[in-house]
Structure formats: structure tokens, C-alpha cells
Design a protein around this motif. Structure first.
Motif, PDB file in Angstrom:
ATOM      1  N   LEU A  73       0.761  -1.107  -0.093  1.00  0.00           N
ATOM      2  CA  LEU A  73      -0.074   0.070  -0.045  1.00  0.00           C
ATOM      3  C   LEU A  73       0.794   1.232  -0.071  1.00  0.00           C
ATOM      4  CD1 LEU A  73      -2.642  -0.943   2.499  1.00  0.00           C
ATOM      5  CD2 LEU A  73      -2.837  -1.203   0.415  1.00  0.00           C
ATOM      6  N   ALA A  74       0.969   1.982  -1.053  1.00  0.00           N
ATOM      7  CA  ALA A  74       1.443   3.271  -1.147  1.00  0.00           C
ATOM      8  C   ALA A  74       0.688   4.192  -1.789  1.00  0.00           C
ATOM      9  CB  ALA A  74       2.771   2.902  -2.175  1.00  0.00           C
ATOM     10  N   ASN A  75      -0.578   4.390  -0.871  1.00  0.00           N
ATOM     11  CA  ASN A  75      -1.533   5.413  -1.427  1.00  0.00           C
ATOM     12  C   ASN A  75      -2.100   6.400  -0.397  1.00  0.00           C
ATOM     13  OD1 ASN A  75      -2.514   3.233  -0.003  1.00  0.00           O
ATOM     14  ND2 ASN A  75      -4.693   3.334  -0.874  1.00  0.00           N
ATOM     15  N   GLY A  76      -0.933   6.816   0.522  1.00  0.00           N
ATOM     16  CA  GLY A  76      -1.161   7.987   1.160  1.00  0.00           C
ATOM     17  C   GLY A  76      -2.294   7.583   2.526  1.00  0.00           C
ATOM     18  N   ALA A  77      -2.950   8.444   2.690  1.00  0.00           N
ATOM     19  CA  ALA A  77      -4.017   8.310   3.748  1.00  0.00           C
ATOM     20  C   ALA A  77      -5.032   7.602   3.482  1.00  0.00           C
ATOM     21  CB  ALA A  77      -4.757   9.764   3.813  1.00  0.00           C
ATOM     22  N   ASP A  78      -5.371   7.308   2.059  1.00  0.00           N
ATOM     23  CA  ASP A  78      -6.397   6.412   1.674  1.00  0.00           C
ATOM     24  C   ASP A  78      -5.880   4.939   2.234  1.00  0.00           C
ATOM     25  OD1 ASP A  78      -9.074   5.779   0.392  1.00  0.00           O
ATOM     26  OD2 ASP A  78      -7.845   4.590  -1.075  1.00  0.00           O
ATOM     27  N   PRO A 137      -2.616  20.161   9.378  1.00  0.00           N
ATOM     28  CA  PRO A 137      -3.136  18.876   9.697  1.00  0.00           C
ATOM     29  C   PRO A 137      -4.609  18.900   9.756  1.00  0.00           C
ATOM     30  CG  PRO A 137      -1.495  19.560  11.227  1.00  0.00           C
ATOM     31  CD  PRO A 137      -1.861  20.852  10.247  1.00  0.00           C
ATOM     32  N   GLY A 138      -5.309  18.067   9.183  1.00  0.00           N
ATOM     33  CA  GLY A 138      -6.566  17.808   9.440  1.00  0.00           C
ATOM     34  C   GLY A 138      -7.522  18.701   8.486  1.00  0.00           C
ATOM     35  N   ASP A 139      -7.023  19.372   7.722  1.00  0.00           N
ATOM     36  CA  ASP A 139      -7.524  20.326   6.667  1.00  0.00           C
ATOM     37  C   ASP A 139      -7.910  19.489   5.380  1.00  0.00           C
ATOM     38  OD1 ASP A 139      -8.398  22.529   4.955  1.00  0.00           O
ATOM     39  OD2 ASP A 139      -7.017  23.761   5.791  1.00  0.00           O
ATOM     40  N   ARG A 187      -0.342  14.657   2.794  1.00  0.00           N
ATOM     41  CA  ARG A 187       0.298  13.628   2.841  1.00  0.00           C
ATOM     42  C   ARG A 187       0.139  12.881   4.204  1.00  0.00           C
ATOM     43  NH1 ARG A 187       3.074  18.404   3.309  1.00  0.00           N
ATOM     44  NH2 ARG A 187       4.073  18.757   5.425  1.00  0.00           N
ATOM     45  N   LEU A 188       0.263  11.641   4.171  1.00  0.00           N
ATOM     46  CA  LEU A 188       0.278  11.018   5.527  1.00  0.00           C
ATOM     47  C   LEU A 188       1.379  11.169   6.345  1.00  0.00           C
ATOM     48  CD1 LEU A 188      -2.082   9.092   6.791  1.00  0.00           C
ATOM     49  CD2 LEU A 188      -0.953   7.125   5.992  1.00  0.00           C
ATOM     50  N   VAL A 189       1.276  11.464   7.667  1.00  0.00           N
ATOM     51  CA  VAL A 189       2.435  11.879   8.463  1.00  0.00           C
ATOM     52  C   VAL A 189       2.243  11.184   9.539  1.00  0.00           C
ATOM     53  CG1 VAL A 189       3.876  13.695   9.626  1.00  0.00           C
ATOM     54  CG2 VAL A 189       2.684  14.127   7.314  1.00  0.00           C
TER      55      VAL A 189
END
Length: 210
Positions: A69-74, A136-138, A176-178
Motif C-alpha cells: 500500500l503506497a496510497n497515502g491516507a487512503d 493537519p486535518g484540513d 500527505r500522510l504523516v
């Protein structure tokens, strides 16, 4: 460029355009890779010795012993895990057509990327690329003038020079997923059900999904 503050210089460093890098990987892989774009995976299901990638009608799209899985937040939508120390962070970068004949301003661009509180890239197809905001969270996807103003302020801190007007800027928004500790998340996914049986003291002892 003459910088307004000290900086580290990494002569062995580099920068890439992600889309071009992905294309080069596919080209290098040749016949061993089949690229399949424009397909939505609704869920993953373990089927004894392989994973099933299912579509909206619960029909298999593909099957494989290993799924990356290389699809960020999804990725969080597909992972059967309850708690991850991660958050989605919105970022807006600013683009300026630096070679536009009608522009009264021409930004000085560096020969190498400059990065600190903000960043400024060398010319990318005639564009000045700089930024970026971080929220974040926006979940707002539209390009905002307030973020352009923020990016211009950061650009002034990197290198003082005449700046373009807000209406001359274009932009791009992405997420981006942090991880909370800012470190990469790499490796087999923890098995929530197995790890819930007791306290685990060492990360290497965490049960993993296949």
C-alpha cells in the motif's frame, strides 16, 4: 542565491520529479510489471494464501500473495487496523510563470533546491515552485490566497527579492500522510486481533498480517 541565513549544503543530495521517477521505474521493470490505472480497490480480503483486491461489486480485480500500500491516507481505508499514529496533512504549493512576458517581476531561482522553513526549487519547465503550507486535518481542496501569502512570506525569508502579486500565482493542493514521530511506516502491517491479547514490549514481537 545569497541566502539571508546559514544553511547546510549537501553536494551529494538530489531531487526528483515523482511522476518522472515512477515512469522510469515502470520502464525499467519492463514485462515483469503490468500497470493498471484508473481502477478503484474497495477492499482487501485474505483468502488463505493470497490477498484478493475487490471492486465496488465485491468482485476480484486481482490476487496476490503480497500487497504493498503506497496510497497515502487512503491506505487507512483498506487496512483492518483500528489505531494508527498518523494524520493527514494538507499542503499548498505556489507556482509562478517566471518566463511570462507580461510579468513585471522575474524571480531569481537557485541552481539547486533550497529548503528550510520553506523551499524554493530551480526552474521547473519555466515555473518558479515554492512553498509550502502545512495544515493537519484540513480537507479543503481549493487553492487559497491566504496560503499563497504564507508561501510568499516564507520565500522572503529564504531570499529577499521583489515578489509577484497574489493574482499572478497558481497553486496545487495535496495531502500527505504523516506519522506522529515523522518516521516512515515500512514493513508488514500489525495484526490488531493478535496483538490485543496482551502487552507487547518490543516492536519486533508484534504479530503481523501476512
Amino acid at each position: 542565491l545569497r541566502l539571508s541565513q546559514p544553511a547546510w549544503f549537501y553536494p551529494g543530495g538530489g531531487w526528483v520529479q515523482p511522476a518522472a521517477l515512477a515512469r522510469s521505474f515502470l520502464q525499467s521493470a519492463g514485462a515483469s510489471v503490468r500497470f493498471c490505472g484508473g481502477v478503484a480497490v474497495r477492499s482487501l480480503r485474505w483468502a488463505g494464501d493470497h490477498w484478493l483486491l475487490l471492486d465496488d461489486t465485491d468482485q476480484p480485480i486481482e490476487r496476490s500473495a503480497v500487497v504493498v500500500l503506497a496510497n497515502g491516507a487512503d491506505a487507512l481505508r483498506l487496512l483492518p487496523a483500528r489505531q494508527w499514529p498518523v494524520q493527514s496533512v494538507r499542503g499548498q504549493l505556489s507556482l509562478f510563470h517566471n518566463q511570462h512576458v507580461d510579468s513585471p517581476v522575474r524571480l531569481q531561482l537557485p541552481r539547486l533546491p533550497i529548503a528550510g522553513a520553506g523551499y524554493l526549487l530551480p526552474s521547473v519547465d519555466g515555473l518558479a515552485v515554492f512553498g509550502a503550507s502545512s495544515q493537519p486535518g484540513d480537507a479543503e481542496c481549493s487553492v487559497r490566497d491566504t496560503d499563497h501569502a504564507f508561501n510568499l512570506q516564507r520565500l522572503r525569508q529564504i531570499h529577499a527579492q521583489p515578489m509577484p502579486e497574489l493574482q499572478a500565482l497558481h497553486g496545487r493542493v495535496s495531502w500527505r500522510l504523516v506519522a506522529d514521530d515523522r518516521l516512515p511506516l515500512v514493513g508488514a502491517v500489525p495484526d490488531d486481533n493478535a496483538s490485543a491479547t496482551g502487552r507487547i514490549e518490543r516492536l519486533r514481537d508484534t504479530p503481523r498480517q501476512p
